[in-house]
Write a protein that holds these residues in place. Structure first.
Motif, short mmCIF file in Angstrom:
data_model
loop_
_atom_site.label_atom_id
_atom_site.label_comp_id
_atom_site.label_asym_id
_atom_site.label_seq_id
_atom_site.Cartn_x
_atom_site.Cartn_y
_atom_site.Cartn_z
N ALA A 155 26.08 60.40 25.84
CA ALA A 155 25.70 61.12 24.61
C ALA A 155 24.46 60.51 23.95
CB ALA A 155 26.87 61.14 23.64
N GLY A 156 23.58 59.93 24.76
CA GLY A 156 22.37 59.32 24.22
C GLY A 156 22.55 57.90 23.73
N CYS A 157 23.75 57.36 23.87
CA CYS A 157 24.03 55.98 23.47
C CYS A 157 23.96 55.08 24.71
CB CYS A 157 25.41 55.87 22.84
SG CYS A 157 25.88 54.21 22.35
N PHE A 158 23.28 53.95 24.59
CA PHE A 158 23.18 52.98 25.67
C PHE A 158 23.63 51.62 25.16
CE2 PHE A 158 20.17 56.33 26.55
CZ PHE A 158 20.39 56.60 27.89
N ALA A 159 24.41 50.93 25.98
CA ALA A 159 24.92 49.61 25.60
C ALA A 159 25.08 48.77 26.85
CB ALA A 159 26.26 49.73 24.87
N GLN A 160 25.00 47.46 26.68
CA GLN A 160 25.17 46.56 27.82
C GLN A 160 26.54 45.92 27.78
OE1 GLN A 160 22.00 43.76 28.42
NE2 GLN A 160 23.00 42.78 30.16
N THR A 161 27.27 46.05 28.87
CA THR A 161 28.58 45.43 29.00
C THR A 161 28.41 44.05 29.63
OG1 THR A 161 29.69 47.56 29.30
CG2 THR A 161 30.86 45.61 30.08
N ARG A 162 29.04 43.04 29.01
CA ARG A 162 28.97 41.68 29.53
C ARG A 162 30.36 41.07 29.60
NH1 ARG A 162 23.89 39.90 25.64
NH2 ARG A 162 22.22 40.61 27.01
N VAL A 163 30.54 40.12 30.50
CA VAL A 163 31.80 39.39 30.62
C VAL A 163 31.58 37.98 30.11
CG1 VAL A 163 33.55 38.51 32.21
CG2 VAL A 163 32.55 40.78 32.59
N TYR A 164 32.39 37.59 29.15
CA TYR A 164 32.29 36.26 28.56
C TYR A 164 33.52 35.43 28.88
CZ TYR A 164 28.43 38.02 25.69
OH TYR A 164 27.24 38.55 25.26
N GLU A 165 33.35 34.12 28.87
CA GLU A 165 34.48 33.21 29.04
C GLU A 165 34.53 32.26 27.85
OE1 GLU A 165 35.80 31.72 32.92
OE2 GLU A 165 35.39 29.73 32.15
N THR A 166 35.70 32.10 27.28
CA THR A 166 35.84 31.19 26.14
C THR A 166 35.64 29.75 26.61
OG1 THR A 166 38.22 30.83 26.45
CG2 THR A 166 37.55 32.75 25.13
N PRO A 167 35.30 28.84 25.68
CA PRO A 167 35.17 27.43 26.07
C PRO A 167 36.45 26.89 26.70
CG PRO A 167 34.21 27.76 23.91
CD PRO A 167 34.91 29.04 24.27
#
Length: 307
Positions: free
Chosen positions: A241-253
């Motif tokens: 729908a015209g929205c763009f976002a980057q998906t990322r995978v994070y790890e907690t400390p």
């Protein structure tokens, strides 16, 4: 600076309808020579027809572009090899591979036949791997390649009744991560597109007023960037729908435990293990190993010589 694909050759799978068609037209409109791949199957993967792919080829040619059609089943290595051979015979190179072909066989896991699970994984995961594997040596020899794997929110976040589809789409992240590493030396950049669009695969799942906002044309510009000369690599781009976002995978400390480690201690420490403060992305599986070992050594007052 305008993004162009003059003298580039692109294979787009599942390009007879929906997103794939839009991707093929978008590439061709900016100068790419396009292989319009489509088996012509129904959304569940049954049946075959060349009509849709040929119609897209006609659209491209009518607009002054260059295109050929191929009906390879992406999960069939021999058919994919033939598609690649025909592409090389026609144009002598392959610069871009857009893995878009897919099917749906939705059913809750308890009611799902494993043959339907296997078929969806074959098309989405094995199909993407098969196309990439066939194009890989060509891109490596050229010193240039751009690959996009198509994921989905169903794989990244989950969706009821789509265990087969979700598992296959989640696998795109793992495939991207490794191909990004292995292709970097040869200027092969690999990304994931996670689209949500109004297509024949979603029309029965999304309200009509929402579908009106979700045309494939709102997503293809993101795809074109991901396969451009100055594209990033190892990016998961969500689009809809015209929205763009980057998906990322994070790890907690995390928390490092020493001495006796029991499940009760893990349970008692779980809030700290889950604390997101200081979380970060890891570049590789080995980075995770280094992190854990370094934390363990530090907790024990040890110094490691690990270069």
């Amino acid at each position: 600076m305008e993004i162009r694909f003059d003298n580039r050759v692109a294979i787009v799978t599942g390009a007879g309808t929906g997103l794939g068609r839009c991707h093929a037209l978008g590439l061709a409109s900016r100068g790419a020579k396009v292989v319009v791949n489509d088996l012509g199957a129904a959304t569940d993967g049954t049946g075959t027809s060349s009509d849709a792919a040929l119609a897209v080829v006609d659209e491209i040619k009518s607009a002054g572009g260059q295109a050929i059609a191929h009906g390879a089943d992406v999960a069939d290595p021999d058919a994919v090899a033939d598609m690649v051979a025909q592409t090389m015979a026609e144009w002598g190179r392959i610069d871009i591979a857009v893995n878009n072909a897919g099917i749906l066989r939705d059913k809750t896991f308890g009611k799902l036949d494993l043959d339907d699970f296997r078929k969806v994984v074959d098309v989405h995961l094995m199909g993407s791997a098969t196309v990439c594997h066939a194009c890989w040596p060509i891109m490596r020899d050229q010193g240039y390649g751009r690959i996009v794997l198509t994921s989905s929110g169903s794989g990244l976040y989950g969706n009821f009744g789509q265990s087969n589809y979700g598992a296959a789409k989640a696998a795109m992240m793992g495939l991207m991560n490794v191909l990004h590493m292995e292709g970097a030396r040869d200027n092969i950049r690999v990304n994931v597109l996670a689209p949500t669009a109004a297509t024949r695969m979603t029309e029965a799942l999304i309200p009509a007023d929402a579908l009106a906002l979700m045309s494939p044309e709102t997503i293809t510009p993101g795809l074109l960037y991901l396969v451009s000369e100055n594209a990033p690599s190892r990016v998961m781009l969500g689009a809809g729908a015209g929205c763009f976002a980057q998906t990322r995978v994070y790890e907690t400390p995390g928390v490092t435990l020493t001495g006796e480690i029991t499940p009760e201690i893990v349970a008692a420490q779980f809030a700290g293990i889950s604390d997101p403060k200081g979380q970060k992305e890891l570049a590789s599986a080995f980075d995770q190993t280094r992190k854990y070992v370094a934390n363990a050594a530090r907790a024990r007052g040890l110094t490691l010589d690990w270069n």
